[in-house]
Design a protein around this motif. Structure first.
Motif, short mmCIF file in Angstrom:
data_model
loop_
_atom_site.label_atom_id
_atom_site.label_comp_id
_atom_site.label_asym_id
_atom_site.label_seq_id
_atom_site.Cartn_x
_atom_site.Cartn_y
_atom_site.Cartn_z
N LYS A 44 0.86 -7.11 14.92
CA LYS A 44 -0.47 -7.37 14.38
C LYS A 44 -1.50 -7.27 15.49
O LYS A 44 -1.31 -7.83 16.57
N MET B 120 -5.17 -15.04 5.89
CA MET B 120 -6.12 -14.51 4.91
C MET B 120 -5.93 -15.21 3.57
O MET B 120 -4.81 -15.49 3.16
N TYR C 89 -6.36 -14.00 0.70
CA TYR C 89 -6.07 -13.07 -0.40
C TYR C 89 -4.74 -13.39 -1.08
O TYR C 89 -3.83 -13.95 -0.47
N GLY D 68 0.17 -9.59 -1.78
CA GLY D 68 0.21 -8.19 -2.17
C GLY D 68 -1.13 -7.52 -2.31
O GLY D 68 -1.19 -6.36 -2.70
N CYS D 69 -2.23 -8.21 -1.97
CA CYS D 69 -3.56 -7.63 -2.18
C CYS D 69 -3.87 -6.56 -1.13
O CYS D 69 -3.57 -6.74 0.05
N GLY E 210 -6.00 -7.16 2.48
CA GLY E 210 -5.39 -7.49 3.76
C GLY E 210 -5.00 -6.25 4.53
O GLY E 210 -5.26 -6.14 5.74
N THR E 211 -4.39 -5.28 3.82
CA THR E 211 -3.97 -4.04 4.47
C THR E 211 -5.19 -3.31 5.03
O THR E 211 -5.16 -2.83 6.16
N ARG F 54 -6.60 -4.91 8.11
CA ARG F 54 -5.75 -4.65 9.28
C ARG F 54 -5.99 -3.23 9.79
O ARG F 54 -6.07 -3.01 11.01
N VAL G 231 -3.85 2.37 -0.67
CA VAL G 231 -2.98 1.63 0.25
C VAL G 231 -1.72 1.12 -0.46
O VAL G 231 -1.21 0.07 -0.12
N HIS G 232 -1.21 1.88 -1.44
CA HIS G 232 -0.07 1.33 -2.18
C HIS G 232 1.29 1.77 -1.66
O HIS G 232 2.30 1.22 -2.08
N THR G 233 1.36 2.75 -0.77
CA THR G 233 2.63 3.11 -0.14
C THR G 233 2.39 3.26 1.36
O THR G 233 1.25 3.48 1.78
N PRO G 234 3.45 3.17 2.18
CA PRO G 234 3.25 3.32 3.63
C PRO G 234 2.61 4.66 3.98
O PRO G 234 1.75 4.73 4.87
N VAL H 280 -1.03 4.46 3.31
CA VAL H 280 -1.69 3.60 4.29
C VAL H 280 -2.00 4.40 5.55
O VAL H 280 -3.08 4.30 6.13
N ARG H 281 -1.03 5.24 5.97
CA ARG H 281 -1.25 6.06 7.18
C ARG H 281 -2.41 7.04 6.96
O ARG H 281 -3.24 7.25 7.85
N CYS I 92 5.25 -11.18 -1.12
CA CYS I 92 4.76 -10.22 -2.10
C CYS I 92 5.77 -9.11 -2.38
O CYS I 92 5.61 -8.36 -3.33
N PRO J 75 0.35 -6.69 3.74
CA PRO J 75 -1.07 -7.03 3.65
C PRO J 75 -1.48 -8.11 4.64
O PRO J 75 -2.64 -8.21 5.00
#
Lengths: 260, 75
Positions: A21, A30, A32, A35-36, A39-40, A43, A192-195, A198-199, B18, B63
């Motif tokens: 992190k 956080m 949130y 699973g929200c 947060g992702t 970050r 942002v629902h899969t890795p 996210v990348r 989660c 997250p």
């Protein structure tokens, strides 16, 4: 295989570290929901600022909505704006301090409902700011009411039988709208629902920050996100629902890229 | 043949259970613990440490950023 027998304890050393992190996020937990996507995205922004080395050069503008307490989580200068007015506040900051990086972080209730005018005019004027737009198709903070971005047929606490076009109108695609404005320089929609996504989102947000240094116009990145509590689903179900329902209506990709 | 071995460390009290990391993991390393943390969430832990490759997918999707990843190439 005796030489391969390395225990987990031996592996956990500083020299083997590949991911941790970022220090730009404070130690505050956080608020949130589990699973929200907020947060992702927080970050990702913090990681990008750290990688670009612009911690003292960046000013963020927090919105009203779920992410109203964003300034508690990020170790950078931040300003809270009135509901929907983040692009206007960011305009003022950028004009006074043009050498700084300025970004706003807004949800769909803030950016696409009460702040539509500010968003569209800031983008149309071509203010040199970066706008991060979190779209989860619902008013998450106030209890899952219908937002302008709620899909047709999507259930929310104020549309228990699903959104009807005849009564509630059509959902708005803000990103497509601002991509047509001459003031925007880079417009993209990510999730942002899969890795993997996210990348990709990280790359898009990084570009949006880097292009700001060119002073060519507004950079706008929409992040399609989930809202497990507002959608009344588990985080896994909500991500699946997002992929099946949100993404066909909000297709991912760059809407406007700078001409080479 | 070189083998890559990874390990994760979960900040137990920051985890909200989660389960996103569980589906993000390609080698099924992570599961939810039967125990709960101080906030009452079942937290993620490394159930099959032998097959972890340190790909960081779990940490990237998390997250709350509670996962730290370590990775080493063993020749």
């Amino acid at each position: 295989m005796a030489e391969n027998a390395i225990t987990t304890k031996e592996l956990i050393k500083k020299e083997n570290l590949v991911y941790q992190k970022t220090k730009l996020l404070t130690d505050d937990v956080m608020h949130y929901c589990p699973g929200c996507g907020h947060g992702t995205t927080h970050r990702l922004i913090a990681e990008i600022i750290e990688e670009m080395g612009i911690q003292s050069e960046i000013i963020g503008v927090a919105p009203v909505g779920c992410s109203v307490l964003m300034y508690n989580y990020m170790n950078i200068d931040m300003q809270e704006a009135a509901h929907g007015r983040a692009p206007a506040v960011a305009t003022g900051i950028k004009r006074l301090l043009p050498e700084k990086y300025v970004f706003t972080y807004q949800g769909d209730g803030d950016l696409a409902a009460i702040g539509t005018a500010e968003t569209i005019h800031a983008c149309n004027r071509g203010e040199n700011i970066t706008i991060i737009f979190i779209n989860n198709g619902i008013y998450g903070m106030t209890g899952g009411q219908m937002a302008p971005t709620t899909l047709v047929g999507m259930k929310s606490s104020t549309t228990p039988y699903g959104r009807e076009v005849s009564q509630m109108g059509n959902p708005i695609k803000m990103t497509d709208l601002v991509a047509n404005l001459p003031g925007t320089y880079f417009v993209s929609r990510q999730s942002v629902h899969t890795p993997g996504n996210v990348r990709k989102t990280k790359k898009a947000i990084r570009k949006a920050f880097e292009y700001q240094a060119l002073n060519k116009g507004t950079c706008f990145v929409e992040v399609v996100s989930n809202c497990p509590s507002g959608w009344k689903m588990t985080p896994l179900e909500s991500n699946k629902w997002l992929a099946e329902n949100m993404l066909p209506f909000y297709p991912l990709g760059d809407m406007k890229v700078p001409e080479q | 043949m070189a083998k890559i071995k990874g390990a994760i460390v979960v900040d137990i009290n920051g985890c909200k259970g989660c389960e996103l990391c569980i589906t993000a993991c390609p080698t099924e390393v992570i599961f939810l613990s039967d125990d709960v943390n101080v906030k009452g969430y079942h937290y993620a832990y490394m159930a099959n440490p032998d097959v972890c490759t340190g790909c960081s997918n779990c940490a990237i999707i998390c997250p709350d950023g509670v996962i730290t990843v370590y990775r080493k190439k063993i020749s």
